[in-house]
Enzyme design. Structure first.
Site, PDB file in Angstrom:
ATOM      1  N   SER A 141      19.805  40.686  75.058  1.00 22.17           N
ATOM      2  CA  SER A 141      20.158  39.261  74.972  1.00 22.17           C
ATOM      3  C   SER A 141      19.178  38.617  74.004  1.00 22.17           C
ATOM      4  CB  SER A 141      20.009  38.612  76.352  1.00 22.17           C
ATOM      5  OG  SER A 141      20.030  37.200  76.231  1.00 22.17           O
ATOM      6  N   TYR A 154      15.079  37.149  83.993  1.00 21.60           N
ATOM      7  CA  TYR A 154      16.215  37.859  83.376  1.00 21.60           C
ATOM      8  C   TYR A 154      15.847  38.216  81.932  1.00 21.60           C
ATOM      9  CZ  TYR A 154      20.718  37.837  80.792  1.00 21.60           C
ATOM     10  OH  TYR A 154      21.760  38.110  79.936  1.00 21.60           O
ATOM     11  N   LYS A 158      15.428  41.719  79.652  1.00 18.93           N
ATOM     12  CA  LYS A 158      16.141  41.962  78.389  1.00 18.93           C
ATOM     13  C   LYS A 158      15.160  42.346  77.276  1.00 18.93           C
ATOM     14  CE  LYS A 158      20.333  41.308  79.865  1.00 18.93           C
ATOM     15  NZ  LYS A 158      21.297  42.427  79.912  1.00 18.93           N
TER      16      LYS A 158
HETATM   17  N1  LIG Z   1      27.522  35.840  78.416  1.00 21.98           N
HETATM   18  C1  LIG Z   1      26.427  35.653  77.698  1.00 21.98           C
HETATM   19  O1  LIG Z   1      26.186  34.552  77.161  1.00 21.98           O
HETATM   20  C2  LIG Z   1      25.443  36.773  77.490  1.00 21.98           C
HETATM   21  C3  LIG Z   1      24.408  36.585  76.574  1.00 21.98           C
HETATM   22  C4  LIG Z   1      23.495  37.599  76.367  1.00 21.98           C
HETATM   23  C5  LIG Z   1      23.636  38.799  77.050  1.00 21.98           C
HETATM   24  N2  LIG Z   1      24.656  38.961  77.949  1.00 21.98           N
HETATM   25  C6  LIG Z   1      24.747  40.251  78.643  1.00 21.98           C
HETATM   26  O2  LIG Z   1      26.058  40.775  78.514  1.00 21.98           O
HETATM   27  C7  LIG Z   1      26.306  41.651  79.620  1.00 21.98           C
HETATM   28  C8  LIG Z   1      27.641  41.315  80.244  1.00 21.98           C
HETATM   29  O3  LIG Z   1      27.608  40.004  80.757  1.00 21.98           O
HETATM   30  P1  LIG Z   1      28.887  39.044  80.798  1.00 21.98           P
HETATM   31  O4  LIG Z   1      28.476  37.765  80.237  1.00 21.98           O
HETATM   32  O5  LIG Z   1      30.061  39.767  80.262  1.00 21.98           O
HETATM   33  O6  LIG Z   1      29.031  38.838  82.385  1.00 21.98           O
HETATM   34  P2  LIG Z   1      30.301  38.786  83.347  1.00 21.98           P
HETATM   35  O7  LIG Z   1      31.517  38.288  82.655  1.00 21.98           O
HETATM   36  O8  LIG Z   1      29.817  38.057  84.562  1.00 21.98           O
HETATM   37  O9  LIG Z   1      30.537  40.316  83.706  1.00 21.98           O
HETATM   38  C9  LIG Z   1      29.536  41.048  84.349  1.00 21.98           C
HETATM   39  C10 LIG Z   1      30.063  42.426  84.679  1.00 21.98           C
HETATM   40  O10 LIG Z   1      28.993  43.185  85.268  1.00 21.98           O
HETATM   41  C11 LIG Z   1      29.375  43.584  86.590  1.00 21.98           C
HETATM   42  N3  LIG Z   1      28.178  43.584  87.416  1.00 21.98           N
HETATM   43  C12 LIG Z   1      27.385  42.546  87.767  1.00 21.98           C
HETATM   44  N4  LIG Z   1      26.368  42.979  88.539  1.00 21.98           N
HETATM   45  C13 LIG Z   1      26.529  44.326  88.667  1.00 21.98           C
HETATM   46  C14 LIG Z   1      25.820  45.348  89.337  1.00 21.98           C
HETATM   47  N5  LIG Z   1      24.735  45.100  90.084  1.00 21.98           N
HETATM   48  N6  LIG Z   1      26.285  46.625  89.238  1.00 21.98           N
HETATM   49  C15 LIG Z   1      27.402  46.917  88.532  1.00 21.98           C
HETATM   50  N7  LIG Z   1      28.106  45.990  87.875  1.00 21.98           N
HETATM   51  C16 LIG Z   1      27.682  44.708  87.952  1.00 21.98           C
HETATM   52  C17 LIG Z   1      30.446  42.574  87.020  1.00 21.98           C
HETATM   53  O11 LIG Z   1      31.335  43.074  88.020  1.00 21.98           O
HETATM   54  P3  LIG Z   1      30.995  43.011  89.609  1.00 21.98           P
HETATM   55  O12 LIG Z   1      30.464  41.643  89.872  1.00 21.98           O
HETATM   56  O13 LIG Z   1      32.296  43.309  90.290  1.00 21.98           O
HETATM   57  O14 LIG Z   1      29.982  44.091  89.867  1.00 21.98           O
HETATM   58  C18 LIG Z   1      31.182  42.412  85.696  1.00 21.98           C
HETATM   59  O15 LIG Z   1      32.027  43.527  85.460  1.00 21.98           O
HETATM   60  C19 LIG Z   1      25.102  41.507  80.548  1.00 21.98           C
HETATM   61  O16 LIG Z   1      24.184  42.548  80.282  1.00 21.98           O
HETATM   62  C20 LIG Z   1      24.503  40.179  80.133  1.00 21.98           C
HETATM   63  O17 LIG Z   1      23.137  40.098  80.449  1.00 21.98           O
HETATM   64  C21 LIG Z   1      25.561  37.990  78.189  1.00 21.98           C
END
Ligand SMILES: NC(=O)c1ccc[n+]([C@@H]2O[C@H](COP(=O)([O-])OP(=O)(O)OC[C@H]3O[C@@H](n4cnc5c(N)ncnc54)[C@H](OP(=O)(O)O)[C@@H]3O)[C@@H](O)[C@H]2O)c1
Length: 250
Positions: A141, A154, A158
């Protein structure tokens, strides 16, 4: 240039929604067989049914090493091996000043976001990647590159992912390439509290004038998994609409 993954097997954690789901979809559309994993079975089943090609699912908590081992085993048994591992699942159980975080939530953040990246990569390596080669893509991130009010611990995990990527990029070469993506603000459920009430203002401050969508990140993940990235390892790629160019404004 068309990026294809025909004949490859990819395992994507956190693949039921958001960025992970977009990556799994892009890989399946590029010809890979895909295993998606997350905790909730219903969401996994629905996501897999909505993707092209061969997409299987397996419920696993990314922070639990036994779950991780079971998922890696299932992937090898059902799909024949692992060529691409995407360590995408992450959690953010605490919002607020880092000085006040409790130990239980600090530990959970590390177990899923940081130790999970190491454990899943160890398992994939031992399950055959060490012989057949492959690519690992870790989801970092831009929070891991700068001070971030509200989501600080968090972001610490990262920053660790960015260094784990360097270290494993070095250790697993030349067989396996290990790279990371550092997204800026992407419109998913996880980040909803950060964008829902201020999307327009954030977009105005972002050089490319919009927030990210999961497909923006999936495009980079497809490139990094493909042979087009065959001379790249240990690196972290920022995909953020230019927000890091003037972080004081973000
Ligand atoms: N969105 C942003 O702005 C952003 C920015 C920088 C980095 N990221 C990174 O991108 C990645 C994906 O995030 P996203 O934004 O796509 O989030 P999201 O839409 O909330 O999706 C998260 C996914 O991870 C799963 N998950 C959560 N906790 C888990 C656990 N303990 N074990 C297994 N699966 C788990 C969730 O399913 P379940 O809840 O059913 O397990 C879901 O499939 C993450 O690494 C996040 O830190 C996101």
């Amino acid at each position: 240039m068309e990026l294809r993954l025909d004949g490859k097997v990819a395992l994507v954690t956190g693949g039921s929604k958001g960025i992970g789901r977009a990556i799994a979809h892009a890989y399946a559309a590029a010809g890979a067989k895909v295993m998606i994993s997350s905790r909730k079975e219903d969401a996994l089943r629905a996501a897999a049914a909505d993707m092209p090609g061969t997409v299987e699912w397996f419920a696993a908590n990314a922070g639990d090493p036994d779950d991780a081992a079971a998922c890696v085993d299932a992937t090898v048994r059902r799909l024949g091996g692992i060529d691409i591992l995407v360590n995408n699942a992450a959690t953010n159980p605490y919002m607020g000043p880092m000085i006040d975080i409790d130990v239980a939530r600090a530990d959970k953040t590390v177990q899923v976001n940081q130790r999970g990246v190491l454990v899943w990569t160890q398992l994939a390596w031992k399950a055959g990647m060490s012989d057949r080669g492959g690519a690992v893509i870790n989801m970092a991130s831009t929070g891991g590159l700068a001070v971030t009010p509200g989501i600080a611990y968090y972001s610490v995990t990262k920053a660790a992912v960015i260094h784990i990527t360097r270290q494993l990029g070095f250790e697993l070469a030349p067989k396996v390439r290990v790279n990371a993506i550092a997204p800026g603000l992407v419109k998913t459920d996880m980040a909803r509290a950060l964008w829902e009430t201020s999307e327009e203002a954030i977009a105005r401050r972002t050089p490319l004038r919009r927030l990210g969508v999961p497909e923006d990140i999936a495009n980079m993940a497809l490139f990094l998994a493909s042979d087009a990235a065959s001379w790249i390892t240990g690196q972290t790629f920022v995909v953020d609409g230019g927000a890091q160019l003037a972080p004081g404004l973000g």
